[in-house]
Design a protein around this motif. Structure first.
Motif, PDB file in Angstrom:
ATOM      1  N   MET A  39       0.844  -1.177   0.000  1.00  7.36           N
ATOM      2  CA  MET A  39       0.000   0.000   0.000  1.00  7.36           C
ATOM      3  C   MET A  39       0.888   1.239   0.000  1.00  7.36           C
ATOM      4  O   MET A  39       1.493   1.567   1.004  1.00  7.36           O
ATOM      5  N   ARG A  40       0.944   1.910  -1.085  1.00  7.14           N
ATOM      6  CA  ARG A  40       1.778   3.107  -1.187  1.00  7.14           C
ATOM      7  C   ARG A  40       1.295   4.204  -0.250  1.00  7.14           C
ATOM      8  O   ARG A  40       2.092   4.892   0.374  1.00  7.14           O
ATOM      9  N   CYS A  41       0.005   4.378  -0.127  1.00  6.35           N
ATOM     10  CA  CYS A  41      -0.533   5.419   0.752  1.00  6.35           C
ATOM     11  C   CYS A  41      -0.079   5.187   2.189  1.00  6.35           C
ATOM     12  O   CYS A  41       0.327   6.125   2.879  1.00  6.35           O
ATOM     13  N   ARG A  42      -0.120   3.946   2.641  1.00  8.63           N
ATOM     14  CA  ARG A  42       0.333   3.628   3.994  1.00  8.63           C
ATOM     15  C   ARG A  42       1.808   3.985   4.158  1.00  8.63           C
ATOM     16  O   ARG A  42       2.214   4.560   5.163  1.00  8.63           O
ATOM     17  N   ALA A  43       2.626   3.693   3.155  1.00 14.92           N
ATOM     18  CA  ALA A  43       4.055   4.009   3.217  1.00 14.92           C
ATOM     19  C   ALA A  43       4.282   5.513   3.325  1.00 14.92           C
ATOM     20  O   ALA A  43       5.145   5.967   4.086  1.00 14.92           O
ATOM     21  N   VAL A  44       3.512   6.294   2.605  1.00 15.79           N
ATOM     22  CA  VAL A  44       3.638   7.754   2.671  1.00 15.79           C
ATOM     23  C   VAL A  44       3.234   8.249   4.057  1.00 15.79           C
ATOM     24  O   VAL A  44       3.892   9.116   4.636  1.00 15.79           O
ATOM     25  N   LEU A  45       2.153   7.707   4.613  1.00 13.20           N
ATOM     26  CA  LEU A  45       1.718   8.108   5.952  1.00 13.20           C
ATOM     27  C   LEU A  45       2.765   7.742   7.009  1.00 13.20           C
ATOM     28  O   LEU A  45       3.038   8.527   7.919  1.00 13.20           O
ATOM     29  N   ILE A  46       3.359   6.568   6.883  1.00  2.71           N
ATOM     30  CA  ILE A  46       4.405   6.164   7.830  1.00  2.71           C
ATOM     31  C   ILE A  46       5.619   7.074   7.701  1.00  2.71           C
ATOM     32  O   ILE A  46       6.215   7.479   8.698  1.00  2.71           O
TER      33      ILE A  46
END
Length: 82
Positions: A1-8
């Motif tokens: 999940m790219r979005c999760r990686a950006v949030l992290i």
């Protein structure tokens, strides 16, 4: 999940992380029977920020971001089809 990686990357490790079930065939069916759930939560400026794939009664697979700090007390939700 790219979005999760950006949030992290932006907010660090989530304070709450729920990963139940596996991706694969019949994911939409598993969403309706609570056999699949992805939820990640951070606290940003004292308000919860949530990202995930919630259980749904209609079987649609959706990624959802909720940021209670950006709107009313009820919060705001953005969804995208997965």
């Amino acid at each position: 999940m790219r979005c999760r990686a950006v949030l992290i990357e932006q907010y660090g490790a989530p304070e709450i992380q729920i990963e139940e079930g596996e991706f694969g065939p019949n994911l939409s069916t598993r969403l309706t029977t609570d056999q699949f759930l992805r939820v990640y939560e951070w606290t940003v400026a004292g308000e919860p920020l949530r990202f995930g794939i919630p259980s749904r009664t209609d079987g649609l697979v959706r990624m959802e971001i909720r940021d209670a700090g950006l709107s009313s007390a009820a919060g705001r939700s953005r969804t995208t089809g997965a």
